[in-house]
Motif scaffolding. Structure first.
Motif, short mmCIF file in Angstrom:
data_model
loop_
_atom_site.label_atom_id
_atom_site.label_comp_id
_atom_site.label_asym_id
_atom_site.label_seq_id
_atom_site.Cartn_x
_atom_site.Cartn_y
_atom_site.Cartn_z
N VAL A 275 -57.27 -7.94 9.14
CA VAL A 275 -57.04 -8.22 7.72
C VAL A 275 -57.58 -7.12 6.82
CG1 VAL A 275 -56.97 -10.73 8.01
CG2 VAL A 275 -59.16 -9.60 7.62
N GLY A 276 -58.46 -6.26 7.37
CA GLY A 276 -58.99 -5.16 6.56
C GLY A 276 -57.93 -4.18 6.13
N SER A 277 -56.81 -4.13 6.87
CA SER A 277 -55.74 -3.19 6.54
C SER A 277 -54.68 -3.79 5.63
CB SER A 277 -55.08 -2.69 7.83
OG SER A 277 -55.99 -2.00 8.64
N LEU A 278 -54.75 -5.07 5.37
CA LEU A 278 -53.68 -5.73 4.62
C LEU A 278 -53.42 -5.14 3.23
CD1 LEU A 278 -54.23 -9.51 5.54
CD2 LEU A 278 -52.45 -7.96 6.35
N PRO A 279 -54.45 -4.67 2.50
CA PRO A 279 -54.15 -4.13 1.17
C PRO A 279 -53.45 -2.77 1.16
CG PRO A 279 -56.46 -4.82 1.35
CD PRO A 279 -55.90 -4.76 2.73
N ILE A 280 -53.39 -2.09 2.32
CA ILE A 280 -52.92 -0.70 2.32
C ILE A 280 -51.47 -0.55 1.86
CG2 ILE A 280 -52.45 1.30 3.82
CD1 ILE A 280 -55.01 0.66 5.33
N PRO A 281 -50.51 -1.40 2.30
CA PRO A 281 -49.15 -1.24 1.77
C PRO A 281 -49.08 -1.38 0.25
CG PRO A 281 -49.13 -2.60 3.74
CD PRO A 281 -50.57 -2.41 3.39
N GLY A 282 -49.87 -2.31 -0.31
CA GLY A 282 -49.88 -2.46 -1.76
C GLY A 282 -50.44 -1.23 -2.45
N LEU A 283 -51.48 -0.64 -1.88
CA LEU A 283 -52.04 0.59 -2.44
C LEU A 283 -51.02 1.73 -2.38
CD1 LEU A 283 -55.60 0.43 -0.83
CD2 LEU A 283 -55.05 0.08 -3.24
N THR A 284 -50.25 1.77 -1.29
CA THR A 284 -49.22 2.81 -1.16
C THR A 284 -48.14 2.63 -2.22
OG1 THR A 284 -49.64 2.82 1.23
CG2 THR A 284 -47.64 3.92 0.46
N HIS A 285 -47.75 1.39 -2.45
CA HIS A 285 -46.77 1.10 -3.50
C HIS A 285 -47.29 1.58 -4.85
CE1 HIS A 285 -44.19 -1.15 -6.24
NE2 HIS A 285 -45.26 -1.75 -6.72
N GLU A 286 -48.54 1.28 -5.17
CA GLU A 286 -49.11 1.68 -6.46
C GLU A 286 -49.20 3.20 -6.57
OE1 GLU A 286 -52.87 -0.26 -6.75
OE2 GLU A 286 -52.02 -2.29 -6.65
N GLY A 287 -49.61 3.86 -5.47
CA GLY A 287 -49.74 5.31 -5.51
C GLY A 287 -48.42 6.03 -5.69
N LEU A 288 -47.39 5.60 -4.97
CA LEU A 288 -46.07 6.22 -5.11
C LEU A 288 -45.49 5.95 -6.50
CD1 LEU A 288 -44.51 5.45 -1.60
CD2 LEU A 288 -45.34 7.65 -2.45
N LYS A 289 -45.73 4.75 -7.01
CA LYS A 289 -45.25 4.41 -8.36
C LYS A 289 -45.91 5.32 -9.40
CE LYS A 289 -44.89 0.50 -11.58
NZ LYS A 289 -45.21 -0.94 -11.77
N SER A 290 -47.22 5.55 -9.26
CA SER A 290 -47.93 6.43 -10.19
C SER A 290 -47.42 7.86 -10.11
CB SER A 290 -49.44 6.40 -9.91
OG SER A 290 -50.00 5.14 -10.23
N LEU A 291 -47.12 8.32 -8.89
CA LEU A 291 -46.60 9.69 -8.75
C LEU A 291 -45.22 9.81 -9.39
CD1 LEU A 291 -46.79 12.55 -7.72
CD2 LEU A 291 -45.98 11.76 -5.49
N ARG A 292 -44.37 8.80 -9.21
CA ARG A 292 -43.06 8.86 -9.86
C ARG A 292 -43.20 8.85 -11.38
NH1 ARG A 292 -41.90 5.14 -5.81
NH2 ARG A 292 -41.78 3.39 -7.27
N TYR A 293 -44.18 8.12 -11.89
CA TYR A 293 -44.44 8.13 -13.34
C TYR A 293 -44.86 9.53 -13.79
CZ TYR A 293 -46.73 6.99 -17.79
OH TYR A 293 -47.10 6.95 -19.10
N CYS A 294 -45.70 10.20 -12.99
CA CYS A 294 -46.08 11.58 -13.29
C CYS A 294 -44.85 12.47 -13.38
CB CYS A 294 -47.02 12.12 -12.21
SG CYS A 294 -48.70 11.49 -12.23
N CYS A 295 -43.98 12.34 -12.41
CA CYS A 295 -42.78 13.18 -12.36
C CYS A 295 -41.85 12.86 -13.53
CB CYS A 295 -42.05 12.97 -11.03
SG CYS A 295 -42.92 13.62 -9.59
N GLU A 296 -41.75 11.58 -13.88
CA GLU A 296 -40.90 11.20 -15.02
C GLU A 296 -41.42 11.81 -16.32
OE1 GLU A 296 -39.57 7.13 -17.43
OE2 GLU A 296 -40.66 6.97 -15.53
N LEU A 297 -42.74 11.73 -16.52
CA LEU A 297 -43.34 12.34 -17.71
C LEU A 297 -43.11 13.84 -17.72
CD1 LEU A 297 -46.83 10.60 -18.13
CD2 LEU A 297 -44.91 10.49 -19.72
N LEU A 298 -43.38 14.47 -16.57
CA LEU A 298 -43.31 15.93 -16.51
C LEU A 298 -41.89 16.43 -16.72
CD1 LEU A 298 -44.82 18.52 -16.08
CD2 LEU A 298 -44.66 18.18 -13.60
#
Length: 312
Positions: A275-298
């Motif tokens: 269960v210690g690994s369960l949050p990792i997919p959610g963190l990946t979703h948030e990280g990729l979303k933030s990077l796409r936001y960076c690219c959209e702004l840029l």
């Protein structure tokens, strides 16, 4: 399962119809009972409500319940990785456009905030174009690693039922299967890998914006962003603060933070305490979303960037 003679075709047809109906209603219409603990039992409950318990009883046959959400996350993040590559290439097109328009626009470069060799803006923007291409290539390699199917691995050990995992992979448009069930069961290294790649890309974005702050300053006034990308000051309304750079920097830092958190969970989570690994997919979703936001702004700001050629 129908092909293997495990589930009767009429029953499978009813289940497929129920799945399509649930999909049509949308995720917001799915009633989630926390007491059922996981996604699969809640979906099964919805299927039972549509076709009854006799036909819905085979919804989870030969599958661990955690596999439903794990494989779903795998497929969803594969698509998000592809979408992130597209956004990176959008930024690259803007960089190449600026480079082509400013091949001969000379500007002093600075090291340690002291004037150094002269370069051209064409030279500068083409350097970041190469960086974004490399970032996109890294992300493509990550996307290819998502092409190995973890479906049908069971719960620690595989099911004795004759699942054709290669056939399942083909039906999900994946190229191959993960070989070992214990490795594949809730294995999150591909998610951490995606975040690591995203973190490098976010660093490229952040480094670029630090140069922009310098060139857009009152002291230099070499580059200028459109009004939509600037904000004023409460006590100095005439100021044109490039406010979007702050938002971009925070978003880039968020990508790195999600990667660090996922890496810590992965590094310090014993496999037996899954269960210690369960949050990792959610963190990946948030990280990729933030990077796409960076690219959209840029990409948007680069399209609205002007350069004072004479001052440069």
């Amino acid at each position: 399962l129908v092909d293997q003679g495990i589930v009767p075709r009429p029953r499978a047809r009813k289940m497929a119809g129920a799945f399509l109906e649930i999909l049509k209603r949308g995720v917001d219409a799915l009633e989630i009972d926390p007491g059922l603990e996981d996604l699969q039992p809640n979906v099964e409950k919805a299927v039972i409500a549509l076709i009854g318990p006799d036909d819905a009883g085979d919804v989870g046959i030969a599958r661990a319940r955690a596999e439903f959400s794990h494989v779903a996350a795998h497929l969803a993040l594969r698509e998000e990785t592809l979408a992130t590559i597209v956004e990176q290439l959008r930024v690259n097109r803007q960089l190449l456009d600026l480079a082509s328009r400013h091949v001969e626009t000379i500007v002093p470069y600075y090291t340690q905030h002291m004037r150094a060799e002269p370069i051209t803006f064409g030279y500068y923007f083409s350097s970041f174009s190469e960086a974004f291409v490399q970032n996109a290539l890294r992300m493509r390699d990550t996307y290819l690693r998502f092409s190995r199917s973890p479906a049908g691995v069971g719960h620690i050990v595989p099911t004795p039922l004759p699942l054709d995992r290669k056939r399942i992979a083909e039906m999900m448009d994946l190229d191959e299967v993960v070989d070992h069930s214990l490795y594949a069961y809730l294995n999150s290294d591909v998610f951490v890998d995606a975040l690591g790649t995203a973190s490098i890309s976010a660093a490229t974005v952040s480094r670029l914006c630090l140069d922009f702050w310098w060139w857009a300053s009152n002291e230099l006034e070499i580059i200028r962003f459109g009004d939509a990308w600037c904000g004023g000051s409460f006590i100095m309304p005439h100021k044109r603060n490039p406010s979007w750079l702050k938002a971009l920097r925070f978003a880039a830092m968020a990508v790195k933070a999600r990667h660090s958190e996922a890496q810590d969970l992965w590094m310090h989570g014993t496999p037996m305490f899954l269960v210690g690994s369960l949050p990792i997919p959610g963190l990946t979703h948030e990280g990729l979303k933030s990077l796409r936001y960076c690219c959209e702004l840029l990409a948007g700001a680069l399209a609205d960037l002007s350069i004072d050629v004479n001052r440069a």
